[in-house]
Motif scaffolding. Sequence first.
Motif, PDB file in Angstrom:
ATOM      1  N   GLN A  13       0.832  -1.199   0.000  1.00 55.97           N
ATOM      2  CA  GLN A  13       0.000   0.000   0.000  1.00 55.97           C
ATOM      3  C   GLN A  13       0.870   1.253   0.000  1.00 55.97           C
ATOM      4  O   GLN A  13       0.638   2.184  -0.781  1.00 55.97           O
ATOM      5  CB  GLN A  13      -0.916  -0.001   1.233  1.00 55.97           C
ATOM      6  N   ALA A  14       1.890   1.241   0.845  1.00 58.10           N
ATOM      7  CA  ALA A  14       2.776   2.400   0.922  1.00 58.10           C
ATOM      8  C   ALA A  14       3.484   2.630  -0.417  1.00 58.10           C
ATOM      9  O   ALA A  14       3.611   3.766  -0.881  1.00 58.10           O
ATOM     10  CB  ALA A  14       3.796   2.197   2.036  1.00 58.10           C
ATOM     11  N   ASP A  15       3.920   1.540  -1.053  1.00 54.52           N
ATOM     12  CA  ASP A  15       4.614   1.654  -2.344  1.00 54.52           C
ATOM     13  C   ASP A  15       3.705   2.240  -3.413  1.00 54.52           C
ATOM     14  O   ASP A  15       4.154   3.022  -4.257  1.00 54.52           O
ATOM     15  CB  ASP A  15       5.133   0.288  -2.796  1.00 54.52           C
ATOM     16  N   LEU A  16       2.422   1.848  -3.379  1.00 54.19           N
ATOM     17  CA  LEU A  16       1.474   2.401  -4.357  1.00 54.19           C
ATOM     18  C   LEU A  16       1.344   3.920  -4.185  1.00 54.19           C
ATOM     19  O   LEU A  16       1.343   4.662  -5.168  1.00 54.19           O
ATOM     20  CB  LEU A  16       0.087   1.770  -4.193  1.00 54.19           C
ATOM     21  N   VAL A  17       1.234   4.352  -2.923  1.00 55.38           N
ATOM     22  CA  VAL A  17       1.092   5.782  -2.664  1.00 55.38           C
ATOM     23  C   VAL A  17       2.349   6.524  -3.118  1.00 55.38           C
ATOM     24  O   VAL A  17       2.271   7.566  -3.770  1.00 55.38           O
ATOM     25  CB  VAL A  17       0.823   6.051  -1.167  1.00 55.38           C
ATOM     26  N   LYS A  18       3.498   5.945  -2.821  1.00 57.59           N
ATOM     27  CA  LYS A  18       4.755   6.580  -3.207  1.00 57.59           C
ATOM     28  C   LYS A  18       4.856   6.646  -4.726  1.00 57.59           C
ATOM     29  O   LYS A  18       5.247   7.669  -5.296  1.00 57.59           O
ATOM     30  CB  LYS A  18       5.937   5.806  -2.633  1.00 57.59           C
ATOM     31  N   ASN A  19       4.482   5.556  -5.390  1.00 56.76           N
ATOM     32  CA  ASN A  19       4.534   5.522  -6.850  1.00 56.76           C
ATOM     33  C   ASN A  19       3.622   6.596  -7.450  1.00 56.76           C
ATOM     34  O   ASN A  19       3.990   7.267  -8.424  1.00 56.76           O
ATOM     35  CB  ASN A  19       4.140   4.122  -7.342  1.00 56.76           C
ATOM     36  N   ASN A  68      -6.366 -13.946  -8.334  1.00 61.33           N
ATOM     37  CA  ASN A  68      -5.258 -13.020  -8.145  1.00 61.33           C
ATOM     38  C   ASN A  68      -5.619 -11.720  -8.853  1.00 61.33           C
ATOM     39  O   ASN A  68      -5.741 -11.692 -10.072  1.00 61.33           O
ATOM     40  CB  ASN A  68      -3.996 -13.639  -8.755  1.00 61.33           C
ATOM     41  N   ILE A  69      -5.821 -10.655  -8.085  1.00 59.73           N
ATOM     42  CA  ILE A  69      -6.253  -9.386  -8.689  1.00 59.73           C
ATOM     43  C   ILE A  69      -5.110  -8.373  -8.633  1.00 59.73           C
ATOM     44  O   ILE A  69      -4.473  -8.213  -7.596  1.00 59.73           O
ATOM     45  CB  ILE A  69      -7.493  -8.840  -7.948  1.00 59.73           C
ATOM     46  N   MET A  70      -4.865  -7.744  -9.791  1.00 57.92           N
ATOM     47  CA  MET A  70      -3.775  -6.767  -9.844  1.00 57.92           C
ATOM     48  C   MET A  70      -4.339  -5.363  -9.794  1.00 57.92           C
ATOM     49  O   MET A  70      -5.264  -5.034 -10.526  1.00 57.92           O
ATOM     50  CB  MET A  70      -3.023  -6.901 -11.160  1.00 57.92           C
ATOM     51  N   VAL A  71      -3.763  -4.536  -8.917  1.00 55.75           N
ATOM     52  CA  VAL A  71      -4.198  -3.145  -8.865  1.00 55.75           C
ATOM     53  C   VAL A  71      -3.024  -2.203  -9.106  1.00 55.75           C
ATOM     54  O   VAL A  71      -1.876  -2.537  -8.810  1.00 55.75           O
ATOM     55  CB  VAL A  71      -4.855  -2.769  -7.509  1.00 55.75           C
ATOM     56  N   THR A  72      -3.353  -1.055  -9.655  1.00 59.88           N
ATOM     57  CA  THR A  72      -2.354  -0.026  -9.889  1.00 59.88           C
ATOM     58  C   THR A  72      -3.025   1.320  -9.617  1.00 59.88           C
ATOM     59  O   THR A  72      -4.114   1.361  -9.049  1.00 59.88           O
ATOM     60  CB  THR A  72      -1.809  -0.121 -11.327  1.00 59.88           C
ATOM     61  N   THR A  73      -2.360   2.418 -10.003  1.00 63.89           N
ATOM     62  CA  THR A  73      -2.985   3.721  -9.808  1.00 63.89           C
ATOM     63  C   THR A  73      -3.645   4.161 -11.104  1.00 63.89           C
ATOM     64  O   THR A  73      -3.148   3.870 -12.188  1.00 63.89           O
ATOM     65  CB  THR A  73      -1.944   4.784  -9.408  1.00 63.89           C
TER      66      THR A  73
END
Lengths: 258, 593
Positions: free
Chosen positions: B124-130, B313-318
């Motif tokens: 989760q943190a990596d997604l926010v940073k990305n 398996n679900i993939m999420v991105t921004t």
Amino acid sequence: MKNLFIPNAQPRQSVFLTMVACQGLVLLVLWLLYPLKLFPTLGEVLTAFQDLVRTQGLIQELWASLVTAIQAVGIATVLALFISYLTALPFFRPLAYAATKLRYLTLTGLTFFMALMLSSGHQVKLSVLVFGATVYFVTGMTSVILTTTQEEMDHARTLGMSEWRSFFEVIVLGKLDDMLEVVRQNFAIIWTMITLVETLYQSEGGIGLLLYKQNRYLHLAGVVSIQLVILAVGALQDYLFVLLRRVFFPYSSLSTAR
Amino acid sequence: MTTRGKIVIGLLIVVALYFGINKVVSSGAVFKKADTQSVLLNSIELPIAAGSGNRANIAVPLADLPGTTPTEKGTPITWEVMAWNSQMAGMLANGGPRTTQGSAMAANGVDLQIVRQDDVAKMQADLVKNAADLDANPSTPGLIVSIMGDGLPGFSAVQEQLKKVGTQLQIIPYSVGKSFGEDKLMGPKEWLDNPKLAVGKTIACYLRDGDQNIALKWCADNGLKVNPDETTYDPEAVNFMSASDFLVAAEKYIVGKPEQRTKVVNGKNTGVKIDVVADAVATWTPGDVNIAKQKGGLVSIVSTKDYSNQMPNIMVTTKRWYDAHQKEVAGLMTAFAVAGDQVKSHPEALKRAADISADVYADKDKNGAYWLKYYKGVSEADRTGEVVELGGSKAFNFADNLALFGLEEGGTNIYASVYKTFGDVQSKLYPKELPSYVPLDQMLDLSLLKNMQTQYKGKAVAPADQQKFAADDEIRRNVSKRAWNIEFNTGQSSFTPAAEQQLNQLFDDLVVAGNLKVAVHGHTDNVGDPQKNQQLSEDRAMSVREWLQQKSTSAFPEGRVQVYAHGATEPVESNATPTGKAKNRRVEVVLGN
């Protein structure tokens, strides 16, 4: 006012306290007016705090953790004093030496062995805290004992005391105030660990579990407010230790610079 | 004052303070945590779909396996994954931890770096940073993270943080595979025949995630109440012991040490302290392997083999990255689709995918053979000689994705039901932690998948896995049994309006448990002629079957639902009272294999 910026000055207490209050206020105002992008705002933290107190039992959890912490510190202090005083006898010195080195161990994996040896989750919780605190206490206490000067010992001996008696007067009674200081400085270790052990054994709740749940769902405002509560409790604790020292060892600060 | 006096007074103050605060804290004077009630869970409504899926059945020839040298060309993307076998197709598509020459990914112009990350909070943190990095510099490599499909509602808590950096979550409309047996509830053998024995017992698991969902669903299907609070014990419900991860959950059972809690009766805190131990565990491979090898004594009660649609398996991105990289996302999906066909039809391709997995997951003690073994799933004897099933995953191809997202003719968007079912369950149980979750349609846009569907029409695509149910197969092992009070009009086999809601709940429950056969047992009260009652109970069970089959042919193929009629022969209550009679006019649904 101007002696706030003079080296080694001792401003009047009222002046000093006003200054501290102003500094804290500036910090709060900055937080209020310039919220950071990802850091919760002051308003959010206050709302979260209210909710935690009202519906999630923050006060009970804090009390439960505090009781566990004080229990652990009590046991660890007695244990650490015992180990440190034993260093008077050369035979026991390696034990104290080993105890001081154990603070480099990480707790990961150790909890499993503790769980095998002990009979319940609560005991594991307490043992982890006691272990963690004791090794730090012993480190601090042995170094206090090592600061004993030749002059102090000779003074006791010239008064005709036996070796045991001089040890008791100079090291046990004479260093008690410093020992209290060691406990105060290392009490913080307990707070760091308590959140860890409370996530290992979540049945008993505690502030660590509350923090863990807030973090799990990224309720960052809740996380910050719990951290601030822990910070406040820590500050209060330090103040109480200073008070204890003043009451029980009124002459211990005679030699500090004024 | 003498020192002795100080000590005495100090002690008195301490004692007074301790008891005083204790009294205040445990009385009603300060705010208390709200007492949690144990809950009997239900599920939710689903979109109505009808019709049937026609699948072309064409074999796919073995393609060249990918090379081993990184291509270092293409659009850079990072993919964070847990060590989870459902990703086999993704592994083969990439050819290595970083896209290799000759791989499907390279052919589609993507340079993908696969990184292992077991910690959800870190993801989760990596997604926010990305998202923040992309804001500052749009050429930053995008980040995709893979999580369990039923865990996404909880994961969507990250939405608040993403909004602060001006974007939101977006799902890649393609799944590479699913858990098929490896996530499970393990419990004492007697629970299989008599689930009621789980009442007053405690299940250790990582709370508020997929493993717990399996246990929750099993409890709901068997009509057992659950106690959501991990700090209390309710003797009339199934309790949970919270562990910090799925391996620790297994450890709690293996070590078997008690934890202290407060007893709660009818949602009221009694103040009595009680010791509980872990009687059962919800976990996944290798947690189940550890239990079998180190202690034994538990069997698989229910798993994702039974609830076969629960954990894709679900993939999420921004959304920020997704919107700006439609072409790359399509390339990614195409590469996964090609590799999915290969992994599913050719053992050599699967073996290669397992070797790549070993490279990516980088556990020194687990080689390709290990991942391959637990991908297929094995039965082994545990320490006590009980046979336990361990592991089990499935790779998806393109057709499986059409089935998952309901794009076949007459298909149901299975993932939408899974998402909503478990989102509702978690938010009902944990309203404080998960007051709401992001609606799926805000994160999922199927247009890319639909584009591929038109593009692929008539081309060689391997068929999707279809559940095969032999019509004459009796259920040999019950997974759950629950009475549904579906109301019928008196003396007829037609439903009352109130029955509709019950039927929708039943439908959802059965869609998630896609791999289990369904037996519908009709019962009546003793009013009227026994022969007529026999016929009526059969007609009623039949109407339930027809209703289900009409609603979704893909979820209820011929042979999945069987009908049994018992007339008035098996009452559960006395027929002497009107309430007893109402209880006896029922339809029981048994799930099993």
